[in-house]
Design a protein around this motif. Structure first.
Motif, PDB file in Angstrom:
ATOM      1  N   THR A 268     -40.689  23.701   9.235  1.00 32.03           N
ATOM      2  CA  THR A 268     -40.429  22.796   8.117  1.00 32.03           C
ATOM      3  C   THR A 268     -40.442  21.350   8.602  1.00 32.03           C
ATOM      4  N   ARG A 269     -41.129  20.492   7.846  1.00 32.83           N
ATOM      5  CA  ARG A 269     -41.096  19.057   8.139  1.00 32.83           C
ATOM      6  C   ARG A 269     -40.138  18.336   7.196  1.00 32.83           C
ATOM      7  N   LYS A 270     -40.296  18.618   5.894  1.00 32.56           N
ATOM      8  CA  LYS A 270     -39.485  17.949   4.877  1.00 32.56           C
ATOM      9  C   LYS A 270     -39.282  18.865   3.685  1.00 32.56           C
ATOM     10  N   GLU A 271     -38.267  18.556   2.878  1.00 30.67           N
ATOM     11  CA  GLU A 271     -38.083  19.231   1.605  1.00 30.67           C
ATOM     12  C   GLU A 271     -38.718  18.413   0.493  1.00 30.67           C
ATOM     13  N   VAL A 272     -39.158  19.121  -0.556  1.00 34.92           N
ATOM     14  CA  VAL A 272     -39.790  18.475  -1.713  1.00 34.92           C
ATOM     15  C   VAL A 272     -39.091  18.975  -2.977  1.00 34.92           C
ATOM     16  N   TYR A 273     -38.735  18.034  -3.852  1.00 37.16           N
ATOM     17  CA  TYR A 273     -37.969  18.360  -5.058  1.00 37.16           C
ATOM     18  C   TYR A 273     -38.839  18.118  -6.300  1.00 37.16           C
ATOM     19  N   LEU A 274     -39.394  19.215  -6.809  1.00 41.24           N
ATOM     20  CA  LEU A 274     -40.332  19.099  -7.927  1.00 41.24           C
ATOM     21  C   LEU A 274     -39.658  18.668  -9.217  1.00 41.24           C
ATOM     22  N   ASN A 275     -38.376  18.987  -9.379  1.00 37.69           N
ATOM     23  CA  ASN A 275     -37.707  18.516 -10.597  1.00 37.69           C
ATOM     24  C   ASN A 275     -37.651  16.986 -10.629  1.00 37.69           C
ATOM     25  N   THR A 276     -37.537  16.352  -9.477  1.00 38.97           N
ATOM     26  CA  THR A 276     -37.577  14.892  -9.430  1.00 38.97           C
ATOM     27  C   THR A 276     -38.965  14.382  -9.801  1.00 38.97           C
ATOM     28  N   VAL A 277     -40.008  15.077  -9.352  1.00 35.48           N
ATOM     29  CA  VAL A 277     -41.373  14.705  -9.736  1.00 35.48           C
ATOM     30  C   VAL A 277     -41.539  14.793 -11.248  1.00 35.48           C
ATOM     31  N   ARG A 396     -33.505  20.920   5.773  1.00 36.87           N
ATOM     32  CA  ARG A 396     -32.216  21.525   6.090  1.00 36.87           C
ATOM     33  C   ARG A 396     -32.385  22.801   6.905  1.00 36.87           C
ATOM     34  N   LEU A 397     -33.550  23.421   6.808  1.00 38.00           N
ATOM     35  CA  LEU A 397     -33.871  24.608   7.581  1.00 38.00           C
ATOM     36  C   LEU A 397     -35.069  24.313   8.477  1.00 38.00           C
ATOM     37  N   GLN A 398     -35.070  24.908   9.669  1.00 41.02           N
ATOM     38  CA  GLN A 398     -36.160  24.645  10.605  1.00 41.02           C
ATOM     39  C   GLN A 398     -37.457  25.345  10.214  1.00 41.02           C
ATOM     40  N   GLY A 399     -37.324  26.483   9.530  1.00 36.35           N
ATOM     41  CA  GLY A 399     -38.504  27.251   9.166  1.00 36.35           C
ATOM     42  C   GLY A 399     -38.557  27.539   7.680  1.00 36.35           C
ATOM     43  N   MET A 400     -39.778  27.773   7.153  1.00 29.98           N
ATOM     44  CA  MET A 400     -39.997  28.025   5.736  1.00 29.98           C
ATOM     45  C   MET A 400     -41.033  29.124   5.554  1.00 29.98           C
ATOM     46  N   HIS A 401     -41.024  29.738   4.376  1.00 28.94           N
ATOM     47  CA  HIS A 401     -41.960  30.812   4.062  1.00 28.94           C
ATOM     48  C   HIS A 401     -43.363  30.274   3.792  1.00 28.94           C
ATOM     49  N   THR A 402     -44.351  31.139   4.044  1.00 30.96           N
ATOM     50  CA  THR A 402     -45.725  30.837   3.651  1.00 30.96           C
ATOM     51  C   THR A 402     -46.280  31.991   2.825  1.00 30.96           C
ATOM     52  N   TRP A 403     -47.214  31.655   1.946  1.00 29.83           N
ATOM     53  CA  TRP A 403     -47.841  32.640   1.064  1.00 29.83           C
ATOM     54  C   TRP A 403     -48.822  33.520   1.840  1.00 29.83           C
ATOM     55  N   ASP A 404     -49.462  32.933   2.807  1.00 31.43           N
ATOM     56  CA  ASP A 404     -50.404  33.687   3.620  1.00 31.43           C
ATOM     57  C   ASP A 404     -49.822  33.900   5.021  1.00 31.43           C
ATOM     58  N   ASP A 405     -50.612  34.467   5.913  1.00 34.02           N
ATOM     59  CA  ASP A 405     -50.221  34.725   7.304  1.00 34.02           C
ATOM     60  C   ASP A 405     -49.141  35.793   7.421  1.00 34.02           C
ATOM     61  N   ALA A 406     -48.939  36.603   6.382  1.00 32.51           N
ATOM     62  CA  ALA A 406     -48.169  37.830   6.535  1.00 32.51           C
ATOM     63  C   ALA A 406     -49.068  38.857   7.217  1.00 32.51           C
ATOM     64  N   PHE A 407     -48.524  40.030   7.572  1.00 25.99           N
ATOM     65  CA  PHE A 407     -49.358  41.000   8.282  1.00 25.99           C
ATOM     66  C   PHE A 407     -49.087  42.424   7.804  1.00 25.99           C
ATOM     67  N   PHE A 408     -50.061  43.293   8.093  1.00 20.19           N
ATOM     68  CA  PHE A 408     -49.924  44.719   7.845  1.00 20.19           C
ATOM     69  C   PHE A 408     -50.603  45.472   8.973  1.00 20.19           C
ATOM     70  N   PHE A 409     -49.902  46.476   9.503  1.00 20.06           N
ATOM     71  CA  PHE A 409     -50.482  47.354  10.526  1.00 20.06           C
ATOM     72  C   PHE A 409     -50.447  48.792  10.046  1.00 20.06           C
ATOM     73  N   THR A 410     -51.531  49.506  10.296  1.00 19.76           N
ATOM     74  CA  THR A 410     -51.581  50.935  10.032  1.00 19.76           C
ATOM     75  C   THR A 410     -52.452  51.613  11.075  1.00 19.76           C
ATOM     76  N   ARG A 411     -52.077  52.834  11.437  1.00 27.50           N
ATOM     77  CA  ARG A 411     -52.936  53.656  12.293  1.00 27.50           C
ATOM     78  C   ARG A 411     -53.992  54.396  11.467  1.00 27.50           C
ATOM     79  N   ARG A 412     -53.839  54.376  10.145  1.00 24.63           N
ATOM     80  CA  ARG A 412     -54.770  55.091   9.269  1.00 24.63           C
ATOM     81  C   ARG A 412     -55.971  54.213   8.949  1.00 24.63           C
TER      82      ARG A 412
END
Length: 439
Positions: A268-277, A396-412
């Protein structure tokens, strides 16, 4: 749904969830030797990156995973929502999921599931097997089904989550608690593994998400005083994966082994408040100055935001003071979209994409969800805060969620045939059901 008599398990599948673990981190740790067990297991399967549900938060993504449905069908759009027809905040729970889960589907086929630490399943409700809720769960007594397993959980001192206020500024305490929680997941899994005649075993590790929020800097900075602690926690997670896999190898279906995350992560670099926008551009208005809650929204308001970046039109008939007609909706969405997409921070674009709900949602619950969903560029953590003077603030937090870059592993590998580069979280439940010959 009535409970039925169940067959002895002739087919089995095992799922490990790693909350908030990005594909980029996972592959790095496998290549560098931090996660040797997973690296060895992954040689025999497919590991792919993927996108998740929107918004990219655990309550929504895990609800999609456990139902195979999008939020417009399962009805969970965030950790918070508004009570319908009001401006009062609500906290959606497992009771609010509007469609059957994959565990229900398996139960219809006389198969049993054991589900441990699955977020968004509180309060625990009857499933065909056993369920121990994950966060946000308030009382352990309401987090366990059937009740006979409550004694097991209490006997080992089981805890659902850490107390963020106690550990977020105390790294040694954080790492101790994360280690304790991981060990408790394993102990409870061991007991249920032996006691239940299960077809699906599912265990979610949520400490990874907590670690990333509070200590992401320790991952990115090799000189950080807790960089080694960060890697050691992942070594412990890897041992848990290896331990679980070795147990599963003794079953009839060792290839039905799956691992996934529910979203990616970044610093995380900064927080953004869309209600203020929205307020700065005349879309959000209140009945009094200094308002900090939606109860004070005025009839002149045309839009507002709920965490993290869900934009709702203030629609007539949907909200008590709503004024936006169906005929004006497209125009207002277009105006908001143009403003939001143009946001910059010292010349750097803040917004990656703005989705119309029609692009990502379908189903009977879609009308109760947001009208627009904003996906930020990495580093900009969107919040639904009301009343911030500036639309950008310190993190306020060092890390944040992203929509991409999740993962899935399967042996099938056979079940991944025909899957493209745009693999999505919502496809995973069907793969797991297929592995058990449930269609």
């Amino acid at each position: 749904m009535a409970l039925k008599w169940f067959q002895q398990p002739s087919q089995r599948a095992c799922v490990i969830g790693l909350d908030g673990v990005p594909y980029s981190m996972l592959t790095k740790f496998m290549a560098s030797g931090v996660m040797p067990n997973l690296a060895e297991i992954a040689k025999e399967g497919v590991t792919t990156s993927m996108t998740v549900s929107l918004p990219e938060i655990s309550s929504v993504s895990w609800s999609t995973f456990m139902t195979g449905a999008n939020p417009g069908e399962h009805g969970i759009f965030g950790f918070t929502d508004l009570h319908r027809g009001t401006y009062k905040m609500s906290f959606p729970s497992f009771r609010d999921v509007k469609v059957d889960t994959i565990w229900d589907r398996l139960g219809e086929n006389k198969m049993r599931s054991v589900v441990i630490n699955q977020p968004a399943t509180y309060p625990a409700r009857p499933i065909h097997g056993a369920l121990v809720s994950g966060f946000v769960a308030i009382h352990l007594d309401k987090s366990v089904f059937p009740a006979k397993y409550l004694k097991n959980a209490k006997d080992i001192g089981y805890e659902i989550d850490l107390n963020a206020h106690e550990v977020k500024d105390d790294p040694p305490a954080l790492f101790r608690k994360l280690s304790e929680l991981l060990d408790l997941r394993r102990k409870l899994m061991d007991e249920m593994w032996d006691e239940e005649k299960w077809n699906l075993m599912e265990v979610i590790v949520t400490g990874t998400d907590r670690l990333h929020h509070f200590m992401w800097d320790a991952y990115e900075d090799e000189a950080h005083p807790h960089h080694a602690d960060f890697l050691d926690y992942y070594r412990a997670v890897d041992k848990f994966i290896g331990y679980t896999y070795e147990r599963f190898l003794k079953t009839d279906n060792p290839d039905n082994f799956f691992i996934l995350s529910d979203h990616g992560f970044c610093g995380t670099r900064k927080e953004v408040y869309l209600n203020t926008v929205l307020a700065d551009n005349g879309f959000l208005k209140f009945t009094k100055p200094g308002a900090d809650q939606l109860d004070d929204i005025s009839e002149g308001a045309t839009a507002f935001v709920l965490d993290p970046a869900r934009i709702y039109l203030h629609r007539r008939g949907k909200y008590p003071r709503g004024s936006v007609s169906d005929g004006d909706a497209a125009r207002i969405k277009g105006e908001i979209r143009a403003i939001v997409e143009s946001l910059t921070d010292n010349g750097n674009p803040i917004v990656r994409h703005v989705f119309d709900a029609d692009e990502v949602y379908s189903g009977a619950q879609k009308a109760f969800g947001p009208d627009l969903l904003v996906v930020p560029h990495n580093g900009y953590d969107f919040k639904g805060r009301i009343g911030a003077e500036a639309f950008i603030g310190p993190r306020r937090l060092q890390g944040m969620h992203t929509w991409d870059d999740a993962f899935f592993f399967t042996r099938r590998r056979d079940l991944m045939e025909g899957k493209g580069d745009d693999f999505k979280l919502i496809e995973i439940p069907g793969i797991i059901l297929q592995s058990l010959d449930v269609t």
